[in-house]
Motif scaffolding. Sequence first.
Motif, PDB file in Angstrom:
ATOM      1  N   ALA A   1       0.858  -1.175   0.000  1.00 44.27           N
ATOM      2  CA  ALA A   1       0.000   0.000   0.000  1.00 44.27           C
ATOM      3  C   ALA A   1       0.895   1.226   0.000  1.00 44.27           C
ATOM      4  N   THR A   2       0.622   2.156  -0.888  1.00 47.90           N
ATOM      5  CA  THR A   2       1.378   3.399  -0.958  1.00 47.90           C
ATOM      6  C   THR A   2       0.602   4.496  -0.238  1.00 47.90           C
ATOM      7  N   ILE A   3       1.322   5.296   0.530  1.00 45.93           N
ATOM      8  CA  ILE A   3       0.690   6.460   1.153  1.00 45.93           C
ATOM      9  C   ILE A   3       0.506   7.495   0.046  1.00 45.93           C
ATOM     10  N   VAL A   4      -0.752   7.793  -0.265  1.00 44.64           N
ATOM     11  CA  VAL A   4      -1.058   8.726  -1.352  1.00 44.64           C
ATOM     12  C   VAL A   4      -1.331  10.142  -0.848  1.00 44.64           C
ATOM     13  N   LYS A   5      -1.694  10.254   0.419  1.00 41.79           N
ATOM     14  CA  LYS A   5      -1.873  11.555   1.054  1.00 41.79           C
ATOM     15  C   LYS A   5      -1.486  11.383   2.515  1.00 41.79           C
ATOM     16  N   ALA A   6      -0.522  12.166   2.952  1.00 41.45           N
ATOM     17  CA  ALA A   6       0.029  11.987   4.293  1.00 41.45           C
ATOM     18  C   ALA A   6      -0.330  13.149   5.219  1.00 41.45           C
ATOM     19  N   ASP A   7      -0.216  12.853   6.499  1.00 42.17           N
ATOM     20  CA  ASP A   7      -0.196  13.867   7.549  1.00 42.17           C
ATOM     21  C   ASP A   7      -1.469  14.698   7.700  1.00 42.17           C
ATOM     22  N   ASP A   8      -2.634  14.067   7.621  1.00 35.48           N
ATOM     23  CA  ASP A   8      -3.866  14.750   8.015  1.00 35.48           C
ATOM     24  C   ASP A   8      -3.880  14.719   9.542  1.00 35.48           C
ATOM     25  N   THR A   9      -3.469  15.813  10.161  1.00 35.56           N
ATOM     26  CA  THR A   9      -3.349  15.832  11.613  1.00 35.56           C
ATOM     27  C   THR A   9      -4.670  16.199  12.268  1.00 35.56           C
ATOM     28  N   MET A  10      -4.986  15.460  13.320  1.00 39.70           N
ATOM     29  CA  MET A  10      -6.209  15.648  14.087  1.00 39.70           C
ATOM     30  C   MET A  10      -5.843  15.847  15.556  1.00 39.70           C
ATOM     31  N   ALA A  11      -6.826  16.126  16.375  1.00 42.72           N
ATOM     32  CA  ALA A  11      -6.582  16.359  17.792  1.00 42.72           C
ATOM     33  C   ALA A  11      -6.015  15.121  18.484  1.00 42.72           C
ATOM     34  N   ASN A  12      -6.339  13.928  17.963  1.00 41.36           N
ATOM     35  CA  ASN A  12      -5.894  12.695  18.629  1.00 41.36           C
ATOM     36  C   ASN A  12      -4.993  11.833  17.744  1.00 41.36           C
ATOM     37  N   GLY A  13      -4.321  12.440  16.781  1.00 40.85           N
ATOM     38  CA  GLY A  13      -3.387  11.674  15.971  1.00 40.85           C
ATOM     39  C   GLY A  13      -3.300  12.153  14.546  1.00 40.85           C
ATOM     40  N   VAL A  14      -2.968  11.225  13.668  1.00 36.88           N
ATOM     41  CA  VAL A  14      -2.736  11.570  12.266  1.00 36.88           C
ATOM     42  C   VAL A  14      -3.275  10.466  11.358  1.00 36.88           C
ATOM     43  N   ILE A  15      -3.755  10.870  10.185  1.00 37.67           N
ATOM     44  CA  ILE A  15      -4.241   9.925   9.179  1.00 37.67           C
ATOM     45  C   ILE A  15      -3.322  10.003   7.968  1.00 37.67           C
ATOM     46  N   HIS A  16      -2.948   8.825   7.456  1.00 49.97           N
ATOM     47  CA  HIS A  16      -2.259   8.718   6.175  1.00 49.97           C
ATOM     48  C   HIS A  16      -3.190   7.913   5.269  1.00 49.97           C
ATOM     49  N   HIS A  17      -3.517   8.450   4.102  1.00 47.81           N
ATOM     50  CA  HIS A  17      -4.416   7.774   3.162  1.00 47.81           C
ATOM     51  C   HIS A  17      -3.598   6.850   2.264  1.00 47.81           C
ATOM     52  N   THR A  18      -4.105   5.632   2.058  1.00 46.23           N
ATOM     53  CA  THR A  18      -3.387   4.631   1.261  1.00 46.23           C
ATOM     54  C   THR A  18      -4.239   4.156   0.088  1.00 46.23           C
ATOM     55  N   ASP A  19      -3.567   3.516  -0.867  1.00 44.33           N
ATOM     56  CA  ASP A  19      -4.255   3.023  -2.063  1.00 44.33           C
ATOM     57  C   ASP A  19      -4.564   1.531  -2.000  1.00 44.33           C
ATOM     58  N   ALA A  20      -4.341   0.913  -0.849  1.00 44.16           N
ATOM     59  CA  ALA A  20      -4.641  -0.512  -0.685  1.00 44.16           C
ATOM     60  C   ALA A  20      -4.953  -0.810   0.779  1.00 44.16           C
ATOM     61  N   VAL A  21      -5.667  -1.903   1.005  1.00 38.32           N
ATOM     62  CA  VAL A  21      -5.985  -2.360   2.350  1.00 38.32           C
ATOM     63  C   VAL A  21      -4.835  -3.227   2.837  1.00 38.32           C
ATOM     64  N   LEU A  22      -4.325  -2.910   4.010  1.00 39.95           N
ATOM     65  CA  LEU A  22      -3.242  -3.709   4.604  1.00 39.95           C
ATOM     66  C   LEU A  22      -3.838  -4.911   5.319  1.00 39.95           C
ATOM     67  N   MET A  23      -3.319  -6.083   5.020  1.00 33.70           N
ATOM     68  CA  MET A  23      -3.894  -7.324   5.562  1.00 33.70           C
ATOM     69  C   MET A  23      -2.944  -7.984   6.563  1.00 33.70           C
ATOM     70  N   PRO A  24      -3.451  -8.335   7.749  1.00 34.43           N
ATOM     71  CA  PRO A  24      -2.632  -9.011   8.756  1.00 34.43           C
ATOM     72  C   PRO A  24      -2.399 -10.475   8.394  1.00 34.43           C
ATOM     73  N   ASN A  25      -1.591 -11.144   9.213  1.00 25.77           N
ATOM     74  CA  ASN A  25      -1.425 -12.594   9.037  1.00 25.77           C
ATOM     75  C   ASN A  25      -2.783 -13.260   9.135  1.00 25.77           C
ATOM     76  N   LYS A  26      -2.939 -14.383   8.451  1.00 30.66           N
ATOM     77  CA  LYS A  26      -4.186 -15.145   8.525  1.00 30.66           C
ATOM     78  C   LYS A  26      -4.365 -15.657   9.959  1.00 30.66           C
ATOM     79  N   ALA A  27      -5.578 -15.563  10.456  1.00 24.75           N
ATOM     80  CA  ALA A  27      -5.880 -16.076  11.788  1.00 24.75           C
ATOM     81  C   ALA A  27      -5.762 -17.600  11.757  1.00 24.75           C
ATOM     82  N   SER A  28      -5.252 -18.138  12.840  1.00 24.45           N
ATOM     83  CA  SER A  28      -5.111 -19.595  12.892  1.00 24.45           C
ATOM     84  C   SER A  28      -6.302 -20.274  13.486  1.00 24.45           C
TER      85      SER A  28
END
Length: 189
Positions: free
Chosen positions: A162-189
Amino acid sequence: MNKRMISLGLAVGLIALAGCNKNQEGKEAAANGTEAVKKAGDKTIAASLDANSKYASLAKAAGLDLTLQGAGPYTVFVPDDAAFDKLPPGTTEDWTKPEGRPELTRTLTYSILPGTVLAEDIAKAIDNGKGKAELATMGGEVLTATKDGDKIVLTDAAGGKATIVKADDTMANGVIHHTDAVLMPNKAS
């Protein structure tokens, strides 16, 4: 002051995981990230999400909308709607069913980091890590960050990118980076 100290501590801790805490540059980057969030105002990450977006509806289905309204700080990699459209047919629908909620929660928390981590912080961690940085997620797994030219690319547990296509949307409780793909965790066992 106390909230700022917690935010700075989490940001410096994350950079430490990426191998940057040994130099003043990494610490300054974390402090700068905290300052950027402090200037963002009162709007939370949850409040800033487009209510009609797929990410916002999935975060609500997982109960993470309440988390993202909280004090944080958080760094959230938010896929655009087109990214969700690239998933196998029926995936998001399955996630919203009661039996799919654990997988939905695992997937969304895989794209959240504790603390405030700006794109500059990630880039410096990559440089200090000789081209690669590992980022610990709230889901207890790791994302790998690299660069492709001036873009930051995140690689998930399955090898998806996933590529960060828009970075650093800062909010009161953190930051958002917009991506072009969904990041997937390891498969649950």
